[in-house]
Design a protein around this motif. Sequence first.
Motif, short mmCIF file in Angstrom:
data_model
loop_
_atom_site.label_atom_id
_atom_site.label_comp_id
_atom_site.label_asym_id
_atom_site.label_seq_id
_atom_site.Cartn_x
_atom_site.Cartn_y
_atom_site.Cartn_z
N GLU A 1 -12.77 63.86 -115.95
CA GLU A 1 -12.62 63.87 -117.31
C GLU A 1 -13.38 62.60 -117.92
OE1 GLU A 1 -11.00 65.82 -119.49
OE2 GLU A 1 -9.35 67.18 -118.25
N PRO A 2 -14.43 63.15 -119.01
CA PRO A 2 -14.98 61.95 -119.51
C PRO A 2 -14.05 61.09 -120.11
CG PRO A 2 -15.60 64.16 -120.31
CD PRO A 2 -14.76 64.30 -119.44
N CYS B 1 -21.37 66.00 -120.14
CA CYS B 1 -21.23 64.68 -121.10
C CYS B 1 -21.27 63.61 -120.16
CB CYS B 1 -19.77 64.97 -121.41
SG CYS B 1 -19.38 66.28 -122.53
N SER B 2 -20.98 63.50 -119.01
CA SER B 2 -20.74 62.30 -118.31
C SER B 2 -21.72 61.75 -117.43
CB SER B 2 -19.45 62.15 -117.65
OG SER B 2 -18.36 62.49 -118.38
N GLU B 3 -22.55 62.88 -117.12
CA GLU B 3 -23.53 62.26 -115.86
C GLU B 3 -25.05 62.70 -116.20
OE1 GLU B 3 -22.15 63.18 -111.95
OE2 GLU B 3 -20.29 63.81 -112.83
N ASP B 4 -25.99 61.54 -116.20
CA ASP B 4 -27.39 62.01 -116.54
C ASP B 4 -27.91 62.76 -115.45
OD1 ASP B 4 -27.16 60.11 -118.54
OD2 ASP B 4 -27.38 58.29 -117.20
N ASP B 5 -27.59 63.10 -114.34
CA ASP B 5 -28.34 63.88 -113.33
C ASP B 5 -27.26 65.07 -113.22
OD1 ASP B 5 -26.02 62.56 -112.35
OD2 ASP B 5 -27.07 62.25 -110.36
N PHE B 6 -27.38 65.82 -114.36
CA PHE B 6 -26.51 66.90 -114.48
C PHE B 6 -26.68 68.02 -113.56
CE2 PHE B 6 -25.90 70.84 -117.21
CZ PHE B 6 -24.65 71.13 -116.91
N TYR B 7 -27.68 68.48 -113.51
CA TYR B 7 -27.85 69.63 -112.43
C TYR B 7 -27.78 69.19 -110.97
CZ TYR B 7 -29.03 72.18 -116.76
OH TYR B 7 -29.34 72.70 -118.09
N GLN C 1 -25.33 68.44 -127.44
CA GLN C 1 -25.60 67.20 -127.51
C GLN C 1 -24.78 66.06 -126.83
OE1 GLN C 1 -25.87 66.43 -131.66
NE2 GLN C 1 -27.87 67.32 -131.83
N ARG C 2 -24.09 66.70 -125.71
CA ARG C 2 -23.45 65.83 -124.79
C ARG C 2 -22.12 65.21 -125.43
NH1 ARG C 2 -26.93 61.97 -121.11
NH2 ARG C 2 -25.15 62.11 -119.64
#
Length: 276
Positions: A155-156, A189-195, A215-216
């Motif tokens: 969870e964020p 929301c929490s991770e830049d490397d989403f995919y 917008q995250r």
Amino acid sequence: MLKFSFNSTTLRYMDVLEALRQIHAHGYDGVELMFNDTHLHPLRTPRSRIAEIRDFCSAHGIHIVCIAAGGDRLLSDTPYQPSLIAADPAGRRERIDMLKRSIEIAEVLGSPVLNFNSGLPEHGLAQGQAWEFLNEGVTELLAQKPDLTLVLEPEPGFFIGTTTDALKLIAQANDPRFRLNLDIGHVNCSEDDFYEAIERSMPFTRHVHIEDIKQRVHHHEIPGEGDIDFLRVFSILHKAQYEHYVSVELHHHAEIWQRALKESLDYLRKLQQVAA
């Protein structure tokens, strides 16, 4: 083909049997039942009511595919407290005992999965100590030998807030009954490397939550009404041959529950046809 379920939290202001009926009537393959004060509380709901829910589902062909036992006020008015990483041992015991009871209820209802979270970081508690507490809690839950899979949901803002940390805990537990609840919106929301994070997580994922995000910002939106490229997400799920449920989770749509039910499934089914 992916199977879709719907988290009952959106319908939390109606009787649980009616909530189950509505989700089923809208065409979902299954229901994710969230524990709360109105539907089913693991420590307050009498066994007769639990049996009534079980029998209702059996009579109407409703499949409870996951129990969500990470609600924010199951144990106190302070959100998510006490948690599995509480500094107070009595607090940790309270959370563990609640989750043990949740496992028992999930088994009565025939749910193959039970979802929970780590809890929020506590001020003054060292990270190493929190890891130790969390490992101890998971170990005790698994020692109960549950006839289901326990899934941890990052969870964020929580102690376990990313798939990276969740996978580390899963590796330490080294038990096939402990896996990941992959929440697509939370990863966004929490991770830049989403995919990439989604793809990396798939071998350890037993249950998926789906919602859109704008917008995250951590505010669940109806799929298709935010920024997530779900066609790309579905491509990852198909490539990984994911065979379990994808569960729509919309906390913020209780007032428009009918639209949330209908439009979510319409969008996901159309998307699946394109992605397949």
